[in-house]
Motif scaffolding. Sequence first.
Motif, PDB file in Angstrom:
ATOM      1  N   THR A 134       6.484   0.311  -8.817  1.00 38.57           N
ATOM      2  CA  THR A 134       7.568   0.022  -7.872  1.00 38.57           C
ATOM      3  C   THR A 134       7.015  -0.632  -6.614  1.00 38.57           C
ATOM      4  N   THR A 135       5.907  -1.361  -6.759  1.00 37.39           N
ATOM      5  CA  THR A 135       5.216  -1.908  -5.596  1.00 37.39           C
ATOM      6  C   THR A 135       6.029  -2.997  -4.913  1.00 37.39           C
ATOM      7  N   GLU A 136       5.897  -3.029  -3.595  1.00 38.82           N
ATOM      8  CA  GLU A 136       6.430  -4.108  -2.766  1.00 38.82           C
ATOM      9  C   GLU A 136       5.268  -4.694  -1.973  1.00 38.82           C
ATOM     10  N   TRP A 137       5.167  -6.021  -1.971  1.00 37.68           N
ATOM     11  CA  TRP A 137       4.032  -6.702  -1.358  1.00 37.68           C
ATOM     12  C   TRP A 137       4.483  -7.418  -0.089  1.00 37.68           C
ATOM     13  N   ARG A 146      -6.643 -12.685  10.723  1.00 38.82           N
ATOM     14  CA  ARG A 146      -6.851 -12.787   9.279  1.00 38.82           C
ATOM     15  C   ARG A 146      -5.709 -12.068   8.573  1.00 38.82           C
ATOM     16  N   TRP A 147      -5.402 -12.525   7.364  1.00 35.99           N
ATOM     17  CA  TRP A 147      -4.287 -11.949   6.622  1.00 35.99           C
ATOM     18  C   TRP A 147      -4.605 -10.537   6.137  1.00 35.99           C
ATOM     19  N   VAL A 148      -3.645  -9.654   6.277  1.00 35.75           N
ATOM     20  CA  VAL A 148      -3.720  -8.294   5.745  1.00 35.75           C
ATOM     21  C   VAL A 148      -2.544  -8.108   4.787  1.00 35.75           C
ATOM     22  N   VAL A 149      -2.847  -7.673   3.576  1.00 33.01           N
ATOM     23  CA  VAL A 149      -1.814  -7.455   2.567  1.00 33.01           C
ATOM     24  C   VAL A 149      -1.457  -5.975   2.547  1.00 33.01           C
ATOM     25  N   ARG A 150      -0.171  -5.695   2.609  1.00 34.44           N
ATOM     26  CA  ARG A 150       0.316  -4.313   2.577  1.00 34.44           C
ATOM     27  C   ARG A 150       1.082  -4.089   1.275  1.00 34.44           C
ATOM     28  N   ILE A 151       0.613  -3.115   0.476  1.00 27.54           N
ATOM     29  CA  ILE A 151       1.240  -2.783  -0.800  1.00 27.54           C
ATOM     30  C   ILE A 151       1.900  -1.414  -0.649  1.00 27.54           C
ATOM     31  N   SER A 152       3.187  -1.351  -0.886  1.00 29.85           N
ATOM     32  CA  SER A 152       3.943  -0.104  -0.736  1.00 29.85           C
ATOM     33  C   SER A 152       4.548   0.285  -2.073  1.00 29.85           C
ATOM     34  N   TRP A 153       4.565   1.603  -2.358  1.00 31.08           N
ATOM     35  CA  TRP A 153       5.224   2.102  -3.562  1.00 31.08           C
ATOM     36  C   TRP A 153       5.653   3.540  -3.315  1.00 31.08           C
ATOM     37  N   SER A 154       6.570   4.009  -4.121  1.00 32.37           N
ATOM     38  CA  SER A 154       7.129   5.348  -3.953  1.00 32.37           C
ATOM     39  C   SER A 154       6.818   6.193  -5.174  1.00 32.37           C
ATOM     40  N   LYS A 157       9.981  11.220  -3.623  1.00 27.19           N
ATOM     41  CA  LYS A 157      10.505  10.940  -2.291  1.00 27.19           C
ATOM     42  C   LYS A 157       9.417  10.567  -1.299  1.00 27.19           C
ATOM     43  N   SER A 158       8.178  10.487  -1.757  1.00 24.49           N
ATOM     44  CA  SER A 158       7.069  10.166  -0.859  1.00 24.49           C
ATOM     45  C   SER A 158       6.723   8.685  -0.960  1.00 24.49           C
ATOM     46  N   GLY A 159       6.415   8.093   0.189  1.00 28.60           N
ATOM     47  CA  GLY A 159       6.022   6.695   0.228  1.00 28.60           C
ATOM     48  C   GLY A 159       4.513   6.563   0.378  1.00 28.60           C
ATOM     49  N   ASN A 160       3.952   5.527  -0.212  1.00 31.13           N
ATOM     50  CA  ASN A 160       2.514   5.290  -0.173  1.00 31.13           C
ATOM     51  C   ASN A 160       2.253   3.842   0.217  1.00 31.13           C
ATOM     52  N   GLN A 161       1.122   3.615   0.903  1.00 33.39           N
ATOM     53  CA  GLN A 161       0.743   2.267   1.301  1.00 33.39           C
ATOM     54  C   GLN A 161      -0.762   2.090   1.164  1.00 33.39           C
ATOM     55  N   ALA A 162      -1.149   0.885   0.809  1.00 27.57           N
ATOM     56  CA  ALA A 162      -2.560   0.504   0.761  1.00 27.57           C
ATOM     57  C   ALA A 162      -2.683  -0.874   1.392  1.00 27.57           C
ATOM     58  N   HIS A 163      -3.751  -1.082   2.157  1.00 29.66           N
ATOM     59  CA  HIS A 163      -3.938  -2.339   2.873  1.00 29.66           C
ATOM     60  C   HIS A 163      -5.240  -3.007   2.441  1.00 29.66           C
ATOM     61  N   PHE A 164      -5.169  -4.308   2.234  1.00 33.18           N
ATOM     62  CA  PHE A 164      -6.333  -5.116   1.863  1.00 33.18           C
ATOM     63  C   PHE A 164      -6.404  -6.328   2.795  1.00 33.18           C
ATOM     64  N   ARG A 165      -7.619  -6.719   3.155  1.00 30.60           N
ATOM     65  CA  ARG A 165      -7.823  -7.923   3.947  1.00 30.60           C
ATOM     66  C   ARG A 165      -7.954  -9.096   2.976  1.00 30.60           C
ATOM     67  N   PHE A 166      -7.037 -10.044   3.076  1.00 29.26           N
ATOM     68  CA  PHE A 166      -6.946 -11.142   2.120  1.00 29.26           C
ATOM     69  C   PHE A 166      -7.564 -12.397   2.713  1.00 29.26           C
TER      70      PHE A 166
END
Length: 267
Positions: A134-137, A146-154, A157-166
């Motif tokens: 269910t990821t959202e980019w 510099r670009w940072v990519v944020r990936i969100s998914w659920s 009822k809990s939300g999660n995020q991971a960040h990568f430097r692109f």
Amino acid sequence: MQELRVTGLNDDGTSVVCEGPAGRFQLPIDDTLRAAVSGELAGGGQTELELGSDLSPRDIQARIRAGATVDEIAELTGAPNHRIKRFAGPVLLERSRAAEMAQLAHPVRGDGPMHATLADVIRTALAERGHADTTEWDAFKGADNRWVVRISWSVGKSGNQAHFRFAPGAHGGTASPVDETARTLLDPDARQGLRSIERTVDEPLRAVRAGDETRPEREQPRQARDQARESAQAQLPAAAVGQNSRRHPEMPSWEDVLLGVRSGKNG
């Protein structure tokens, strides 16, 4: 209030020439005039954008590029969303394009870039945990531009995020983890450890559902009987032990052992 009549433009085309009872006037063609012609000029001689804020269109675009939303800027400036979108639109498209490109980037671990793309690695990591994709980019510019990519998914009822430097580049570019969540998604050993923990927690639950929780209770009497038998044999007279080669002595009953009473047959 005197009325003026537009008669034309000045020589360089940067102002509107007007005439009135008091003479000729020159009105610069600026954002305020353009807003008035398009119907976006509010009462009091201010554009809607200027209400409650001194942010310029360039400031708005800089904030959007750094990750702000249209709603956040609208709340800050006091301007309606459609006015902010007029300036934010091109930047939002730029962010969306960067997020799409980042999906094809190659994640970077300690031993170098991976062959798989970032999108494939994230999809595999979530599948290993039994989570739906269910990821959202999204992407935005960090403090270092510099670009940072944020990936969100659920998950529930809990939300999660991971960040990568692109870093865009040849063959899709690279994506380096920024936070611990991102590093865990790239590390197969860490993901294996999480699965082991989950299995450790789940196996007792499966045993309970299968009725295996009764097995320790069944094993306990058997062990106690074995210990009681050995203790009873140790208490038998030597003569009885010597006769063991010819016949097997009768063992005391379970109740006798517990009560410390010798069997009547052996008395």
